[in-house]
Design an enzyme around this catalytic site. Structure first.
Site, PDB file in Angstrom:
ATOM      1  N   GLU A  99       0.894  -1.189   0.072  1.00 16.44           N
ATOM      2  CA  GLU A  99       0.025   0.004   0.018  1.00 16.44           C
ATOM      3  C   GLU A  99       0.844   1.194  -0.016  1.00 16.44           C
ATOM      4  O   GLU A  99       1.960   1.273   0.723  1.00 16.44           O
ATOM      5  CB  GLU A  99      -0.952   0.105   1.200  1.00 16.44           C
ATOM      6  CG  GLU A  99      -1.924   1.180   1.224  1.00 16.44           C
ATOM      7  CD  GLU A  99      -3.004   1.025   2.314  1.00 16.44           C
ATOM      8  OE1 GLU A  99      -3.282   1.812   3.048  1.00 16.44           O
ATOM      9  OE2 GLU A  99      -3.582  -0.286   2.434  1.00 16.44           O
ATOM     10  N   ASP A 101       0.105   5.357   0.226  1.00 18.71           N
ATOM     11  CA  ASP A 101      -1.155   6.228   0.511  1.00 18.71           C
ATOM     12  C   ASP A 101      -0.906   7.715   1.261  1.00 18.71           C
ATOM     13  O   ASP A 101       0.229   7.646   1.766  1.00 18.71           O
ATOM     14  CB  ASP A 101      -2.002   5.570   1.451  1.00 18.71           C
ATOM     15  CG  ASP A 101      -1.546   5.128   2.776  1.00 18.71           C
ATOM     16  OD1 ASP A 101      -0.285   4.869   3.133  1.00 18.71           O
ATOM     17  OD2 ASP A 101      -2.481   4.782   3.612  1.00 18.71           O
ATOM     18  N   GLU A 103      -3.051  10.205   3.585  1.00 19.47           N
ATOM     19  CA  GLU A 103      -4.276  10.016   4.550  1.00 19.47           C
ATOM     20  C   GLU A 103      -4.037  11.460   5.119  1.00 19.47           C
ATOM     21  O   GLU A 103      -3.092  12.083   5.586  1.00 19.47           O
ATOM     22  CB  GLU A 103      -3.989   8.974   5.437  1.00 19.47           C
ATOM     23  CG  GLU A 103      -4.130   7.689   5.151  1.00 19.47           C
ATOM     24  CD  GLU A 103      -4.524   6.648   6.193  1.00 19.47           C
ATOM     25  OE1 GLU A 103      -4.475   7.239   7.414  1.00 19.47           O
ATOM     26  OE2 GLU A 103      -4.728   5.581   5.934  1.00 19.47           O
TER      27      GLU A 103
END
Length: 277
Positions: A99, A101, A103
């Site tokens: 993953e 990412d 956020e």
């Protein structure tokens, strides 16, 4: 195909109040959850996610990618949105998990296993800003409005997993994290401000599309890349390295590579590399 171990590389951008052309969301994304709280508007050129007390919402890309130079413009939830999390990320499927990412949090938290956290130098709720991921076999570069904020280099030579074998889809979700996202859950979401809405536009992916077990890029070797695929071997020049250092000096508030309390047996091996940001 599977990577040797699960890997999550995060940039958590904290807000104090938080295929190869500009895409049509109808063509490139599926609304995956939210019971009407996910919407595609303006003839496919605007996508919104909303959160109310019953549930959040999310979407995913129709295509899978194995490396790419990916841009999305986001305008984050305005006003008092403490307790909400807007996640925008690449993720693989299967028994091992990779993953990458962004956020956007209402306050401090902790997630992932190789994260850095930043306060942004602008109000991300007032207008759209471009959040970019450059992912090639040598490195991952996170950028905001063209300014690099983090580089994660391939350090497989010293035993650090790097995502390069599993294709990933693009995902985004808006959800309620009031139990942990705001000072460990001390500050609860003010639902009188709901529904909370994040907006997306101008998606662009210059990327290797994965289909039927094969990549649309004929080769991943730098010597064979065309001008359109120069990102497959791209690295940061000295100007961008200095811009990233400026961001990290002035706006980074957490770096896993300096957290000796979290890693009492020793920092992760890539942290010994002075050039690993």
């Amino acid at each position: 195909m599977a990577s040797s171990s699960s890997l999550c590389i995060s940039v958590m951008l904290l807000v104090s109040f938080l295929a190869s052309s500009a895409a049509n969301f109808y063509h490139d994304f599926d609304l995956t959850w939210g019971d009407g709280r996910s919407k595609i508007l303006n003839n496919g050129h605007l996508l919104t996610l909303s959160l109310d007390k019953s549930s959040g919402s999310g979407f995913q890309s129709k295509s899978q990618y194995l490396f790419g130079n990916i841009d999305m413009q986001l305008k984050l939830v305005p006003g008092n949105s403490a307790g909400t999390v807007t996640a925008y990320y690449l993720s693989s499927q299967g028994p091992t998990h990779d993953e990458i990412d962004f956020e956007f949090l209402g306050n401090l938290s902790g997630k992932g296993n190789r994260e850095q956290q930043f306060y942004l130098w602008f109000d991300p709720t007032a207008d759209f800003h471009t959040y970019s991921l450059l992912w090639n076999p040598q490195r991952i570069i996170f950028s905001v409005d063209g300014t690099p904020i983090r580089e994660f280099k391939n350090s497989e030579s010293i035993g650090v997993p790097f995502p390069k074998n599993q294709p990933m889809r693009i995902y985004s979700s808006l959800w309620n994290a009031e139990d942990w996202a705001t000072r460990g859950g001390l500050v609860k979401t003010d639902w009188t401000h709901a529904p909370f809405t994040a907006s997306y536009r101008n998606f662009n992916a210059n990327a290797c599309v994965w289909s039927s077990g094969a990549s649309s890029c004929t080769s991943q070797s730098p010597s064979s890349t065309s001008d359109n695929n120069a990102w497959l071997s791209q690295e940061m020049d000295s100007t961008n390295q200095e811009r990233m250092k400026w961001v990290q000096k002035n706006y980074m508030i957490y770096n896993y590579c300096t957290d000796t309390k979290r890693f009492p047996q020793g920092l992760p091996p890539e942290c010994a590399n002075a050039n690993q940001s």
